[in-house]
Design a protein around this motif. Structure first.
Motif, mmCIF file in Angstrom:
data_model
loop_
_atom_site.group_PDB
_atom_site.id
_atom_site.type_symbol
_atom_site.label_atom_id
_atom_site.label_comp_id
_atom_site.label_asym_id
_atom_site.label_seq_id
_atom_site.Cartn_x
_atom_site.Cartn_y
_atom_site.Cartn_z
ATOM 1 N N LEU A 37 -0.876 -12.779 4.546
ATOM 2 C CA LEU A 37 -0.202 -11.863 3.626
ATOM 3 C C LEU A 37 -1.167 -11.317 2.579
ATOM 4 O O LEU A 37 -1.084 -10.151 2.179
ATOM 5 C CB LEU A 37 0.966 -12.582 2.946
ATOM 6 N N PHE A 38 -2.096 -12.149 2.140
ATOM 7 C CA PHE A 38 -3.107 -11.700 1.186
ATOM 8 C C PHE A 38 -3.958 -10.586 1.794
ATOM 9 O O PHE A 38 -4.184 -9.537 1.176
ATOM 10 C CB PHE A 38 -3.993 -12.873 0.772
ATOM 11 N N GLU A 39 -4.407 -10.787 3.020
ATOM 12 C CA GLU A 39 -5.229 -9.772 3.672
ATOM 13 C C GLU A 39 -4.430 -8.484 3.896
ATOM 14 O O GLU A 39 -4.957 -7.382 3.717
ATOM 15 C CB GLU A 39 -5.760 -10.312 5.001
ATOM 16 N N ARG A 40 -3.168 -8.620 4.268
ATOM 17 C CA ARG A 40 -2.340 -7.452 4.519
ATOM 18 C C ARG A 40 -2.125 -6.641 3.240
ATOM 19 O O ARG A 40 -1.921 -5.415 3.291
ATOM 20 C CB ARG A 40 -0.996 -7.891 5.088
ATOM 21 N N SER A 41 -2.171 -7.284 2.088
ATOM 22 C CA SER A 41 -1.891 -6.592 0.839
ATOM 23 C C SER A 41 -2.907 -5.492 0.538
ATOM 24 O O SER A 41 -2.619 -4.562 -0.225
ATOM 25 C CB SER A 41 -1.845 -7.590 -0.327
ATOM 26 N N PHE A 42 -4.089 -5.550 1.143
ATOM 27 C CA PHE A 42 -5.104 -4.519 0.912
ATOM 28 C C PHE A 42 -4.724 -3.180 1.548
ATOM 29 O O PHE A 42 -5.364 -2.165 1.288
ATOM 30 C CB PHE A 42 -6.472 -4.985 1.421
ATOM 31 N N ALA A 43 -3.681 -3.195 2.365
ATOM 32 C CA ALA A 43 -3.205 -1.951 2.980
ATOM 33 C C ALA A 43 -2.137 -1.264 2.133
ATOM 34 O O ALA A 43 -1.606 -0.230 2.531
ATOM 35 C CB ALA A 43 -2.647 -2.236 4.369
ATOM 36 N N SER A 44 -1.842 -1.801 0.962
ATOM 37 C CA SER A 44 -0.767 -1.234 0.151
ATOM 38 C C SER A 44 -1.159 0.131 -0.419
ATOM 39 O O SER A 44 -2.337 0.399 -0.700
ATOM 40 C CB SER A 44 -0.407 -2.173 -1.007
ATOM 41 N N ALA A 45 -0.155 0.958 -0.613
ATOM 42 C CA ALA A 45 -0.395 2.295 -1.171
ATOM 43 C C ALA A 45 -0.917 2.203 -2.592
ATOM 44 O O ALA A 45 -1.763 3.000 -3.013
ATOM 45 C CB ALA A 45 0.904 3.098 -1.131
ATOM 46 N N ARG A 46 -0.434 1.235 -3.352
ATOM 47 C CA ARG A 46 -0.887 1.107 -4.739
ATOM 48 C C ARG A 46 -2.357 0.732 -4.798
ATOM 49 O O ARG A 46 -3.091 1.223 -5.654
ATOM 50 C CB ARG A 46 -0.028 0.070 -5.470
ATOM 51 N N PHE A 47 -2.791 -0.154 -3.896
ATOM 52 C CA PHE A 47 -4.207 -0.519 -3.877
ATOM 53 C C PHE A 47 -5.063 0.681 -3.497
ATOM 54 O O PHE A 47 -6.099 0.939 -4.113
ATOM 55 C CB PHE A 47 -4.444 -1.666 -2.896
ATOM 56 N N ALA A 48 -4.615 1.419 -2.493
ATOM 57 C CA ALA A 48 -5.372 2.599 -2.066
ATOM 58 C C ALA A 48 -5.522 3.602 -3.210
ATOM 59 O O ALA A 48 -6.599 4.173 -3.427
ATOM 60 C CB ALA A 48 -4.680 3.257 -0.879
ATOM 61 N N LYS A 49 -4.457 3.792 -3.963
ATOM 62 C CA LYS A 49 -4.506 4.716 -5.091
ATOM 63 C C LYS A 49 -5.416 4.192 -6.191
ATOM 64 O O LYS A 49 -6.183 4.949 -6.798
ATOM 65 C CB LYS A 49 -3.095 4.939 -5.639
ATOM 66 N N ALA A 107 3.225 -7.024 -4.579
ATOM 67 C CA ALA A 107 2.188 -7.919 -5.083
ATOM 68 C C ALA A 107 2.794 -9.047 -5.905
ATOM 69 O O ALA A 107 2.365 -10.211 -5.810
ATOM 70 C CB ALA A 107 1.185 -7.125 -5.922
ATOM 71 N N LEU A 108 3.813 -8.735 -6.699
ATOM 72 C CA LEU A 108 4.464 -9.758 -7.505
ATOM 73 C C LEU A 108 5.113 -10.816 -6.622
ATOM 74 O O LEU A 108 5.026 -12.019 -6.899
ATOM 75 C CB LEU A 108 5.515 -9.118 -8.409
ATOM 76 N N ARG A 109 5.743 -10.389 -5.552
ATOM 77 C CA ARG A 109 6.350 -11.343 -4.622
ATOM 78 C C ARG A 109 5.290 -12.223 -3.961
ATOM 79 O O ARG A 109 5.489 -13.436 -3.791
ATOM 80 C CB ARG A 109 7.153 -10.608 -3.554
ATOM 81 N N LEU A 110 4.184 -11.610 -3.584
ATOM 82 C CA LEU A 110 3.108 -12.365 -2.940
ATOM 83 C C LEU A 110 2.524 -13.388 -3.904
ATOM 84 O O LEU A 110 2.259 -14.541 -3.529
ATOM 85 C CB LEU A 110 2.025 -11.405 -2.451
ATOM 86 N N LEU A 111 2.335 -12.994 -5.153
ATOM 87 C CA LEU A 111 1.788 -13.905 -6.149
ATOM 88 C C LEU A 111 2.756 -15.051 -6.436
ATOM 89 O O LEU A 111 2.333 -16.208 -6.582
ATOM 90 C CB LEU A 111 1.456 -13.138 -7.425
#
Length: 243
Positions: free
Chosen positions: A223-235, A204-208
């Motif tokens: 890339l923004f849309e793909r970030s919603f698949a991250s494990a941290r977001f899911a948690k 997320a830091l790299r994306l920002l």
């Protein structure tokens, strides 16, 4: 890990807990950097681990961040025409290597920050200064210019008028004034800011940072849309999901 200059180490790289620390260490000349050290700075940046969440650019010499380029190198440029390009390219390589790092970079400025040292701080994303910091860009006193990319970063930070003031007068400003005009983002200890950054998700830091440095990139929406698949977001949103 350490990137070494000619002889004693000048640029030191250490990595702890997801934070890479690149430190200047040339006490005898107040961290003035010779040509070789600018290349070592680029080498150190290249050695930052891909999974590092933050980088802190700092000094291992108390009371000084960077006195700029080594005056011994500058003095030779008066007569050695061929060396001028070598010097310019070396300095550019070191500064741009810091600017190109994909993760957040925090400049920890303590004490003096002069000339090319200011350009080095400007290559970072956040500049944090202690209250004893002082900034000056003195090339007008020396009868020389300042690289255009560094002038552009200065203007982007403080505006055309304040950039002109700093460059044309060559007068130093203290930490409070530097913060007032936007040259410094925060006063205090950079380690606290770096720790806050490093507590966040690396991807997320790299994306920002990508969005800040290249907002017009055609890849950002994807890339923004793909970030919603991250494990941290899911948690993080697990408790909000309906059973």
């Amino acid at each position: 890990m350490v990137a070494t200059g000619n002889g004693d180490p000048v640029i030191r790289l250490t990595v702890t807990g997801g934070v890479a620390r690149i430190a200047l260490d040339r006490a005898a000349v107040r961290n003035a950097l010779p040509v070789g050290a600018w290349h070592d700075l680029a080498t150190a940046a290249a050695q930052v681990p891909e999974d590092a969440r933050a980088v802190m650019l700092a000094s291992d010499v108390p009371g000084i961040f960077c006195a700029g380029a080594d005056l011994a190198d500058l003095a030779r440029l008066s007569d050695d025409v061929a060396a001028r390009g070598t010097f310019r390219e070396a300095m550019r390589a070191g500064i741009e290597a810091i600017a190109a790092l994909p993760m957040p970079v925090v400049a920890a400025v303590e004490g003096g920050c002069h000339g090319a040292g200011v350009a080095l701080a400007l290559a970072c994303d956040v500049i944090v200064a202690t209250t004893d910091a002082r900034f000056a860009i003195p090339p007008a006193r020396l009868g020389i210019g300042y690289p255009a990319p560094d002038v552009a970063r200065l203007v982007a930070r403080v505006g055309r008028g304040q950039a002109a003031r700093l460059l044309f007068t060559a007068a130093p400003v203290d930490a409070g004034e530097a913060q007032r005009i936007g040259l410094v983002d925060l006063l205090g200890e950079a380690t606290e800011v770096v720790a806050q950054i490093a507590a966040n998700d690396a991807a997320a830091l790299r994306l920002l940072k990508h969005a800040i440095t290249d907002p017009a990139s055609p890849n950002h929406d994807r890339l923004f849309e793909r970030s919603f698949a991250s494990a941290r977001f899911a948690k993080g949103v697990a408790t909000y999901r309906k059973p």
